[in-house]
Design an enzyme around this catalytic site. Structure first.
Site, PDB file in Angstrom:
ATOM      1  N   HIS A  45       0.601  -1.024   0.338  1.00  0.00           N
ATOM      2  CA  HIS A  45      -0.044  -0.176   0.299  1.00  0.00           C
ATOM      3  C   HIS A  45       0.789   1.657   0.365  1.00  0.00           C
ATOM      4  O   HIS A  45       1.334   1.523   0.775  1.00  0.00           O
ATOM      5  CB  HIS A  45      -1.173   0.285   1.425  1.00  0.00           C
ATOM      6  CG  HIS A  45      -1.958   1.217   1.400  1.00  0.00           C
ATOM      7  ND1 HIS A  45      -3.397   0.914   0.567  1.00  0.00           N
ATOM      8  CD2 HIS A  45      -1.858   2.582   1.693  1.00  0.00           C
ATOM      9  CE1 HIS A  45      -3.236   2.316   0.280  1.00  0.00           C
ATOM     10  NE2 HIS A  45      -2.975   2.726   1.147  1.00  0.00           N
ATOM     11  N   CYS A  46       1.591   1.923  -1.190  1.00  0.00           N
ATOM     12  CA  CYS A  46       1.533   3.601  -1.347  1.00  0.00           C
ATOM     13  C   CYS A  46       0.648   4.687  -0.055  1.00  0.00           C
ATOM     14  O   CYS A  46      -0.028   4.776  -0.871  1.00  0.00           O
ATOM     15  CB  CYS A  46       2.123   3.595  -2.442  1.00  0.00           C
ATOM     16  SG  CYS A  46       2.934   5.105  -2.736  1.00  0.00           S
ATOM     17  N   PRO A  47       1.867   4.918   0.513  1.00  0.00           N
ATOM     18  CA  PRO A  47       0.920   6.238   1.918  1.00  0.00           C
ATOM     19  C   PRO A  47       0.651   7.680   0.529  1.00  0.00           C
ATOM     20  O   PRO A  47       0.200   8.308   0.065  1.00  0.00           O
ATOM     21  CB  PRO A  47       1.631   6.695   2.879  1.00  0.00           C
ATOM     22  CG  PRO A  47       2.790   5.875   2.337  1.00  0.00           C
ATOM     23  CD  PRO A  47       3.067   5.076   0.871  1.00  0.00           C
ATOM     24  N   ASP A  50      -1.588   6.606  -1.785  1.00  0.00           N
ATOM     25  CA  ASP A  50      -2.959   5.827  -1.200  1.00  0.00           C
ATOM     26  C   ASP A  50      -3.494   5.199  -2.418  1.00  0.00           C
ATOM     27  O   ASP A  50      -4.935   6.086  -1.742  1.00  0.00           O
ATOM     28  CB  ASP A  50      -4.028   7.730  -0.991  1.00  0.00           C
ATOM     29  CG  ASP A  50      -5.165   7.283   0.287  1.00  0.00           C
ATOM     30  OD1 ASP A  50      -4.826   6.712   0.637  1.00  0.00           O
ATOM     31  OD2 ASP A  50      -6.058   8.053  -0.094  1.00  0.00           O
ATOM     32  N   ASN A  51      -3.536   4.755  -2.491  1.00  0.00           N
ATOM     33  CA  ASN A  51      -4.185   3.453  -2.862  1.00  0.00           C
ATOM     34  C   ASN A  51      -2.969   1.961  -3.443  1.00  0.00           C
ATOM     35  O   ASN A  51      -1.840   2.350  -2.593  1.00  0.00           O
ATOM     36  CB  ASN A  51      -4.231   4.006  -4.890  1.00  0.00           C
ATOM     37  CG  ASN A  51      -5.075   2.349  -5.510  1.00  0.00           C
ATOM     38  OD1 ASN A  51      -5.507   2.192  -4.614  1.00  0.00           O
ATOM     39  ND2 ASN A  51      -4.733   3.013  -6.389  1.00  0.00           N
TER      40      ASN A  51
END
Length: 238
Positions: A45-47, A50-51
């Site tokens: 999950h890439c902050p 945001d996805n």
């Protein structure tokens, strides 16, 4: 392919039961606690985006990192000349002194030539470019490390989550005198071909330039590596 309320005993071969999502999940699928959903071939999950990064957008994520790294490299290269000049102790002293008002350029006790006057009139730009160089250099190293890591795991035919799980499984099997084989590893060249979706006559321009062609497969059904035929023992941890 998801059936809420299905019993775990009715799962398809190779599928597992997601206790958090309360539904079956295909191989290589994991539940994201942030997105609150199961993601096909989930990598992480890439902050920043945001996805989740998974089957449908892993290639786009890798290309985004590559474009960003190339852009930061260009900024660092074009600002390096002024940054190198800044490392000159004499020039650093005069630039800092003029910037903070510690030197009176009208004083006859100092010999200020045109070069230093140019710095005096453009002092804000000077420090701005140096700051941009230092910032871009840090981003270049951090983003380059991230790009290198994802390029490495693509070469191995795994995701970030699978790498951790496979490493733990390899240690467990090693204690029993067995070895672990990643059944999704098709070799360096084939792994990249599958990752970039290099099929249907697509050439380098579809990979170096932005392209919206979808990934290979549906993210639910996966082929196994032909190298498994030469192994007597293997396990499936993902």
């Amino acid at each position: 392919p998801y059936f809420r309320g299905a019993e775990e005993s009715s799962l398809r071969p190779g599928w597992k039961w997601c206790k958090r999502g309360v539904q079956p999940k295909p191989p290589r699928t994991h539940h994201c606690s942030i997105c609150q959903r199961c993601v096909l071939k989930m990598d992480h999950h890439c902050p920043w985006l945001d996805n989740c990064v998974g089957h449908n957008n892993h290639r786009y994520f890798w290309m985004f990192c590559m474009y960003m790294w190339a852009g930061v490299l260009y900024v660092a290269a074009t600002s390096s000349t002024i940054a190198v000049d800044f490392l000159d102790p004499k020039q650093t002293y005069w630039a800092a002194s003029l910037f903070f008002g510690r030197v009176n350029v009208k004083s006859t006790s100092y010999k200020v030539d045109d070069h230093w006057l140019l710095i005096y009139h453009r002092q804000s730009r000077f420090f701005f470019v140096v700051g941009v160089f230092l910032l871009s250099l840090g981003v270049l190293l951090a983003l380059g490390s991230l790009l290198f890591f994802h390029s490495w795991i693509v070469s191995l035919g795994v995701t970030s989550i699978e790498r951790v799980m496979n490493k733990a499984e390899s240690k467990r099997l090693a204690k029993r005198g067995q070895f672990f084989v990643n059944k999704y590893d098709f070799g360096f060249r084939e792994n990249w071909r599958l990752f970039l979706s290099a099929v249907d006559g697509r050439s380098w321009k579809h990979f170096l330039l932005p392209s919206s062609h979808p990934p290979i497969g549906d993210g639910v059904h996966w082929d196994y590596s032909p190298y498994l035929k030469h192994r007597k023992r293997h396990t499936d941890t993902v």
